[in-house]
Design a protein around this motif. Structure first.
Motif, short mmCIF file in Angstrom:
data_model
loop_
_atom_site.label_atom_id
_atom_site.label_comp_id
_atom_site.label_asym_id
_atom_site.label_seq_id
_atom_site.Cartn_x
_atom_site.Cartn_y
_atom_site.Cartn_z
N THR A 107 -5.19 -11.29 -1.17
CA THR A 107 -3.92 -10.76 -1.67
C THR A 107 -4.21 -9.63 -2.66
O THR A 107 -5.21 -9.70 -3.40
CB THR A 107 -3.09 -11.86 -2.38
OG1 THR A 107 -2.11 -11.24 -3.24
CG2 THR A 107 -3.94 -12.78 -3.24
N PRO A 108 -3.36 -8.59 -2.68
CA PRO A 108 -3.58 -7.53 -3.67
C PRO A 108 -3.42 -8.03 -5.11
O PRO A 108 -3.84 -7.36 -6.05
CB PRO A 108 -2.54 -6.47 -3.33
CG PRO A 108 -1.67 -7.03 -2.27
CD PRO A 108 -2.26 -8.31 -1.77
N ILE A 144 -8.31 -13.28 -3.90
CA ILE A 144 -9.20 -12.13 -3.97
C ILE A 144 -8.52 -10.87 -3.43
O ILE A 144 -7.88 -10.90 -2.38
CB ILE A 144 -10.51 -12.39 -3.18
CG1 ILE A 144 -11.27 -13.52 -3.88
CG2 ILE A 144 -11.37 -11.13 -3.09
CD1 ILE A 144 -12.66 -13.74 -3.39
N GLY A 195 -9.16 -4.29 -3.38
CA GLY A 195 -8.93 -2.96 -3.95
C GLY A 195 -7.48 -2.79 -4.34
O GLY A 195 -6.61 -3.53 -3.89
N TYR A 230 -4.85 -1.26 -3.56
CA TYR A 230 -4.01 -0.63 -2.55
C TYR A 230 -3.49 -1.76 -1.68
O TYR A 230 -4.00 -2.89 -1.74
CB TYR A 230 -4.81 0.37 -1.69
CG TYR A 230 -6.17 -0.14 -1.33
CD1 TYR A 230 -6.33 -1.06 -0.31
CD2 TYR A 230 -7.30 0.24 -2.06
CE1 TYR A 230 -7.58 -1.57 0.02
CE2 TYR A 230 -8.56 -0.26 -1.74
CZ TYR A 230 -8.69 -1.17 -0.71
OH TYR A 230 -9.91 -1.69 -0.40
N VAL A 231 -2.46 -1.47 -0.88
CA VAL A 231 -1.86 -2.54 -0.08
C VAL A 231 -2.23 -2.37 1.38
O VAL A 231 -1.92 -1.35 1.99
CB VAL A 231 -0.33 -2.57 -0.27
CG1 VAL A 231 0.29 -3.68 0.57
CG2 VAL A 231 0.01 -2.78 -1.75
N LEU A 232 -2.90 -3.38 1.93
CA LEU A 232 -3.21 -3.42 3.37
C LEU A 232 -2.04 -4.06 4.10
O LEU A 232 -1.22 -4.75 3.48
CB LEU A 232 -4.47 -4.26 3.60
CG LEU A 232 -5.77 -3.76 2.97
CD1 LEU A 232 -6.82 -4.86 2.95
CD2 LEU A 232 -6.28 -2.55 3.73
N GLY A 277 -4.20 -9.50 5.33
CA GLY A 277 -5.47 -9.86 4.71
C GLY A 277 -6.67 -9.84 5.64
O GLY A 277 -7.79 -10.11 5.21
N ALA A 286 -9.33 -7.41 4.63
CA ALA A 286 -9.92 -7.91 3.38
C ALA A 286 -10.91 -9.04 3.68
O ALA A 286 -12.00 -9.09 3.10
CB ALA A 286 -8.82 -8.38 2.43
#
Ligand code: ADE
Length: 244
Positions: free
Chosen positions: A87-88, A130, A133, A135-137, A140, A143
């Motif tokens: 998660t961001p 965790i 970075g 920024y938003v993907l 997950g 990530a």
């Protein structure tokens, strides 16, 4: 080390996990990867995995029941696994955290999707959130791939003797020095003389200076945690470019 990954998109992992270091880690039996489709654990006719948030607001959340069932299902493969949620909002993934994770017996990684997961899943199951970075993907999965990759290369025996995780950037809080290979002149650009000199002490000194310069240029924040001597700080100031 066993990785169990809970995802709505297991096919996303096919290419990245079938190549290079991660492939080699699996072939050598040093890592095992289990991919689990969360939707398979949704028991209603439509295999619903998301729902709208209580209290209103945009987007959908991952429903708790299929997630809980998938975590419990995947945990059977490794009851000791540390449960991670991508998660961001999570703890930033740094080399030090990757090292810490590489010592665990297993990682169960929940790939967040939509606007997030029901808070009770975090409370009940998640050991650590965790972020890879600021920024938003879209989800997950990427990530999780980053976590598996960074952790795998730290597992003893995965990298060959000619590859080293110890000299990697960040392992001593400095970025890596510039590297060159043949030919000695490429498009009119020469390999620095010192690297051809055979003088190992001089080469080591040049590499250290270059690592310091690069770090000061690109990541001055890292210099604070690096072991930089007063003499080296004076050197950096003498280059004139940096205010360190
Ligand atoms: N999911 C969406 N964005 C993410 C990020 N930056 N890190 C981890 N998981 C994410």
């Amino acid at each position: 080390m066993r990785f169990d990954i809970l995802t709505l998109f297991p096919d996303m992992f096919k290419g990245p996990f079938d190549e290079s270091i991660i492939r080699r880690g699996q072939d050598k039996g040093l890592i095992q990867i289990g991919l689990h489709q969360i939707r398979d654990y949704a028991l209603d006719r439509h295999h619903t995995v998301d729902d709208s948030p209580y209290g209103g607001g945009a987007g959908m959340l991952m429903k708790p029941e299929p997630l809980a069932a998938s975590i419990e299902g995947a945990r059977r493969f490794n009851p000791e696994a540390t449960v991670l949620l991508t998660t961001p909002q999570g703890k930033p993934l740094k080399q030090g955290l990757a090292q810490e994770l590489s010592l665990k017996s297993g990682l169960l990684i929940i790939c967040g999707r939509y606007e997030g997961v029901d808070e009770r899943i975090r409370e009940q199951y998640v050991d650590m959130e965790i972020s890879v970075g600021d920024y938003v993907l879209s989800g997950g999965e990427l990530a999780a791939m980053v976590i598996v990759d960074t952790v795998t290369r730290l597992i003893p025996g995965v990298l060959g003797s000619d590859e080293s995780a110890i000299t990697d950037s960040f392992s001593d809080s400095l970025l890596e020095y510039p590297q060159y290979t043949r030919p000695p002149v490429f498009k009119g650009l020469k390999v620095p003389e010192v690297l051809l000199s055979g003088n190992h002490a001089e080469i080591a000194r040049w590499r250290r200076e270059q690592a310091l310069i690069r770090t000061a240029e690109n990541r001055p924040d890292l210099l604070k945690q690096a072991n930089v001597t007063d003499k080296e700080l004076l050197f950096l100031r003498s280059t004139g470019v940096f205010d360190v």
